[in-house]
Design a protein around this motif. Structure first.
Motif, PDB file in Angstrom:
ATOM      1  N   PHE A  32      57.471  33.651 107.417  1.00 49.56           N
ATOM      2  CA  PHE A  32      56.738  33.744 106.164  1.00 49.56           C
ATOM      3  C   PHE A  32      57.709  33.970 105.024  1.00 49.56           C
ATOM      4  CE2 PHE A  32      57.004  37.938 107.944  1.00 49.56           C
ATOM      5  CZ  PHE A  32      57.196  38.807 106.875  1.00 49.56           C
ATOM      6  N   LYS A  33      57.296  33.545 103.853  1.00 48.60           N
ATOM      7  CA  LYS A  33      58.124  33.676 102.666  1.00 48.60           C
ATOM      8  C   LYS A  33      57.970  35.067 102.070  1.00 48.60           C
ATOM      9  CE  LYS A  33      57.600  28.842 101.363  1.00 48.60           C
ATOM     10  NZ  LYS A  33      57.097  27.924 100.326  1.00 48.60           N
ATOM     11  N   CYS A  34      59.030  35.554 101.438  1.00 46.38           N
ATOM     12  CA  CYS A  34      58.964  36.821 100.711  1.00 46.38           C
ATOM     13  C   CYS A  34      59.965  36.755  99.560  1.00 46.38           C
ATOM     14  CB  CYS A  34      59.229  38.006 101.627  1.00 46.38           C
ATOM     15  SG  CYS A  34      60.843  38.028 102.395  1.00 46.38           S
ATOM     16  N   LYS A  35      59.800  37.624  98.602  1.00 43.27           N
ATOM     17  CA  LYS A  35      60.646  37.610  97.410  1.00 43.27           C
ATOM     18  C   LYS A  35      62.026  38.193  97.669  1.00 43.27           C
ATOM     19  CE  LYS A  35      56.633  37.953  94.435  1.00 43.27           C
ATOM     20  NZ  LYS A  35      55.784  38.862  93.702  1.00 43.27           N
ATOM     21  N   ASN A  36      62.130  39.242  98.504  1.00 40.79           N
ATOM     22  CA  ASN A  36      63.398  39.913  98.750  1.00 40.79           C
ATOM     23  C   ASN A  36      63.525  40.180 100.250  1.00 40.79           C
ATOM     24  OD1 ASN A  36      65.410  41.972  99.137  1.00 40.79           O
ATOM     25  ND2 ASN A  36      65.336  42.344  96.934  1.00 40.79           N
ATOM     26  N   VAL A  37      64.290  39.332 100.943  1.00 45.11           N
ATOM     27  CA  VAL A  37      64.406  39.394 102.398  1.00 45.11           C
ATOM     28  C   VAL A  37      64.956  40.743 102.846  1.00 45.11           C
ATOM     29  CG1 VAL A  37      65.560  38.398 104.416  1.00 45.11           C
ATOM     30  CG2 VAL A  37      64.618  36.896 102.652  1.00 45.11           C
ATOM     31  N   LYS A  38      65.997  41.225 102.197  1.00 41.54           N
ATOM     32  CA  LYS A  38      66.614  42.490 102.596  1.00 41.54           C
ATOM     33  C   LYS A  38      65.621  43.652 102.484  1.00 41.54           C
ATOM     34  CE  LYS A  38      70.584  45.458 101.668  1.00 41.54           C
ATOM     35  NZ  LYS A  38      71.779  45.657 100.847  1.00 41.54           N
ATOM     36  N   TRP A  43      61.596  47.415 104.877  1.00 37.92           N
ATOM     37  CA  TRP A  43      60.228  47.948 104.889  1.00 37.92           C
ATOM     38  C   TRP A  43      59.639  47.874 106.296  1.00 37.92           C
ATOM     39  CZ3 TRP A  43      55.322  46.703 106.241  1.00 37.92           C
ATOM     40  CH2 TRP A  43      54.305  47.506 105.737  1.00 37.92           C
ATOM     41  N   TYR A  44      59.790  46.723 106.953  1.00 32.30           N
ATOM     42  CA  TYR A  44      59.249  46.557 108.302  1.00 32.30           C
ATOM     43  C   TYR A  44      59.959  47.476 109.302  1.00 32.30           C
ATOM     44  CZ  TYR A  44      55.904  42.884 107.395  1.00 32.30           C
ATOM     45  OH  TYR A  44      54.795  42.185 106.967  1.00 32.30           O
ATOM     46  N   LYS A  45      61.242  47.701 109.119  1.00 34.11           N
ATOM     47  CA  LYS A  45      61.975  48.633 109.988  1.00 34.11           C
ATOM     48  C   LYS A  45      61.473  50.059 109.783  1.00 34.11           C
ATOM     49  CE  LYS A  45      66.531  50.523 110.936  1.00 34.11           C
ATOM     50  NZ  LYS A  45      67.930  50.564 110.511  1.00 34.11           N
ATOM     51  N   ASP A  46      61.395  50.487 108.531  1.00 31.26           N
ATOM     52  CA  ASP A  46      61.004  51.860 108.221  1.00 31.26           C
ATOM     53  C   ASP A  46      59.566  52.167 108.606  1.00 31.26           C
ATOM     54  OD1 ASP A  46      63.528  52.210 107.144  1.00 31.26           O
ATOM     55  OD2 ASP A  46      62.858  52.075 105.057  1.00 31.26           O
ATOM     56  N   ASN A  47      58.681  51.211 108.422  1.00 30.47           N
ATOM     57  CA  ASN A  47      57.262  51.478 108.598  1.00 30.47           C
ATOM     58  C   ASN A  47      56.678  51.023 109.923  1.00 30.47           C
ATOM     59  OD1 ASN A  47      56.351  52.738 105.995  1.00 30.47           O
ATOM     60  ND2 ASN A  47      57.470  50.952 105.253  1.00 30.47           N
ATOM     61  N   LEU A  48      57.211  49.952 110.495  1.00 30.37           N
ATOM     62  CA  LEU A  48      56.644  49.436 111.734  1.00 30.37           C
ATOM     63  C   LEU A  48      57.643  49.398 112.881  1.00 30.37           C
ATOM     64  CD1 LEU A  48      54.426  46.549 110.343  1.00 30.37           C
ATOM     65  CD2 LEU A  48      53.770  48.889 110.896  1.00 30.37           C
ATOM     66  N   GLY A  56      66.229  37.688 112.430  1.00 30.61           N
ATOM     67  CA  GLY A  56      64.911  38.299 112.546  1.00 30.61           C
ATOM     68  C   GLY A  56      64.825  39.192 113.765  1.00 30.61           C
ATOM     69  N   HIS A  57      63.688  39.174 114.449  1.00 30.81           N
ATOM     70  CA  HIS A  57      63.450  40.030 115.614  1.00 30.81           C
ATOM     71  C   HIS A  57      62.749  39.225 116.701  1.00 30.81           C
ATOM     72  CE1 HIS A  57      62.663  43.789 117.778  1.00 30.81           C
ATOM     73  NE2 HIS A  57      61.504  43.226 118.108  1.00 30.81           N
ATOM     74  N   THR A  58      63.125  39.447 117.942  1.00 29.87           N
ATOM     75  CA  THR A  58      62.467  38.794 119.069  1.00 29.87           C
ATOM     76  C   THR A  58      61.645  39.821 119.822  1.00 29.87           C
ATOM     77  OG1 THR A  58      64.250  37.187 119.299  1.00 29.87           O
ATOM     78  CG2 THR A  58      62.825  37.515 121.211  1.00 29.87           C
ATOM     79  N   PHE A  59      60.346  39.558 119.984  1.00 30.36           N
ATOM     80  CA  PHE A  59      59.467  40.424 120.750  1.00 30.36           C
ATOM     81  C   PHE A  59      59.466  39.973 122.201  1.00 30.36           C
ATOM     82  CE2 PHE A  59      57.802  40.731 116.449  1.00 30.36           C
ATOM     83  CZ  PHE A  59      57.629  42.098 116.313  1.00 30.36           C
ATOM     84  N   LYS A  60      59.502  40.925 123.116  1.00 26.67           N
ATOM     85  CA  LYS A  60      59.430  40.624 124.538  1.00 26.67           C
ATOM     86  C   LYS A  60      57.972  40.425 124.938  1.00 26.67           C
ATOM     87  CE  LYS A  60      63.601  43.188 125.683  1.00 26.67           C
ATOM     88  NZ  LYS A  60      64.159  43.053 124.377  1.00 26.67           N
ATOM     89  N   TRP A  61      57.724  39.549 125.895  1.00 20.07           N
ATOM     90  CA  TRP A  61      56.355  39.233 126.289  1.00 20.07           C
ATOM     91  C   TRP A  61      55.843  40.032 127.463  1.00 20.07           C
ATOM     92  CZ3 TRP A  61      53.199  37.364 123.118  1.00 20.07           C
ATOM     93  CH2 TRP A  61      53.667  36.576 122.069  1.00 20.07           C
ATOM     94  N   TYR A  62      56.706  40.801 128.081  1.00 20.30           N
ATOM     95  CA  TYR A  62      56.262  41.674 129.158  1.00 20.30           C
ATOM     96  C   TYR A  62      56.533  43.110 128.754  1.00 20.30           C
ATOM     97  CZ  TYR A  62      55.672  37.647 132.123  1.00 20.30           C
ATOM     98  OH  TYR A  62      55.244  36.455 132.644  1.00 20.30           O
ATOM     99  N   GLU A  63      55.677  44.009 129.187  1.00 20.42           N
ATOM    100  CA  GLU A  63      55.874  45.411 128.888  1.00 20.42           C
ATOM    101  C   GLU A  63      57.249  45.836 129.391  1.00 20.42           C
ATOM    102  OE1 GLU A  63      53.867  47.490 127.237  1.00 20.42           O
ATOM    103  OE2 GLU A  63      52.353  45.939 126.923  1.00 20.42           O
ATOM    104  N   GLY A 112      53.331  56.342 102.291  1.00 22.09           N
ATOM    105  CA  GLY A 112      52.732  55.750 101.101  1.00 22.09           C
ATOM    106  C   GLY A 112      52.268  54.320 101.274  1.00 22.09           C
ATOM    107  N   VAL A 113      52.163  53.840 102.510  1.00 17.83           N
ATOM    108  CA  VAL A 113      51.706  52.473 102.777  1.00 17.83           C
ATOM    109  C   VAL A 113      50.194  52.401 102.539  1.00 17.83           C
ATOM    110  CG1 VAL A 113      51.421  50.723 104.596  1.00 17.83           C
ATOM    111  CG2 VAL A 113      53.553  52.034 104.428  1.00 17.83           C
TER     112      VAL A 113
END
Length: 149
Positions: A32-38, A43-48, A56-63, A112-113
Motif C-alpha cells: 500500500f502507498k503511504c506518504k512517509n515510508v520510514k 508506527w507499525y513497529k511501535d504499535n503493532l 518489509g516484513h514476512t509473516f509465517k503461515w504456521y504457528e 494515542g492510537v
C-alpha cells in the motif's frame, strides 16, 4: 455479514481439489502507498510489533510454537459502496491477525492510537476491532478462534 463472507470463502475453497486447477493458495503480499515510508514502518513497529527491513516484513503461515497449526488469510472483495473501510477514498483495508486483541487495544489506547469501534466477537470466527494508522487508514485487527479443518 463478515461471518457469511468467511463461510462462503471457505465453502468455495472446499469445492476445488488442488489437483484440478492452478490457483492462488494464499496472500503473497500486501502493498500500500503511504506518504512517509520510514514513519509508517516505525508506527507499525511501535504499535503493532511489525518489524521491517528494507523489503518489509514476512509473516509465517504456521504457528511458531506449534508448527502443525495452520494459519489462514481470507480474501474478500467488497462492493465499492461499502463503508466498512471507513473513508470512501480508502480502496484497501488490511486485516492483521493478532494473538491478544484486548491487551493490544489497551496498548494502542495508551499510545494515542484511534480505536474506531469496540471489540466485536463473531462466533466461530473470532474477535475484531478497527483502528486508524498514522495516516488515517482504517485497518482491522482480528484474533481468530482456534483454527480447525
Amino acid at each position: 455479514m463478515l461471518a457469511l463472507q468467511v463461510s462462503m470463502a471457505v465453502s468455495a475453497q472446499a469445492q476445488y481439489d488442488s489437483t484440478t486447477m492452478a490457483k492462488v493458495t494464499g496472500i503473497g503480499g500486501i502493498f500500500f502507498k503511504c506518504k512517509n515510508v520510514k514513519e509508517m514502518k516505525q508506527w507499525y513497529k511501535d504499535n503493532l510489533g511489525i518489524e521491517s527491513d528494507d523489503y518489509g516484513h514476512t509473516f509465517k503461515w504456521y504457528e511458531e510454537k506449534n508448527s502443525d497449526k495452520l494459519g489462514r488469510t481470507v480474501w474478500s472483495p467488497f462492493p465499492n459502496t461499502t463503508d466498512y473501510f471507513g473513508e470512501s477514498s480508502q480502496q484497501v483495508m488490511i486485516n492483521y491477525r493478532v494473538n491478544d486483541i484486548e491487551k493490544l487495544v489497551e496498548k494502542l489506547k495508551s499510545n494515542g492510537v484511534t480505536i474506531v469501534d469496540k471489540i466485536e466477537n463473531y462466533d466461530g470466527i473470532g474477535k475484531f476491532v478497527h483502528i486508524l494508522d498514522a495516516e488515517g487508514n482504517r485497518i482491522e485487527l482480528w484474533e481468530p478462534v482456534e483454527e480447525h479443518d
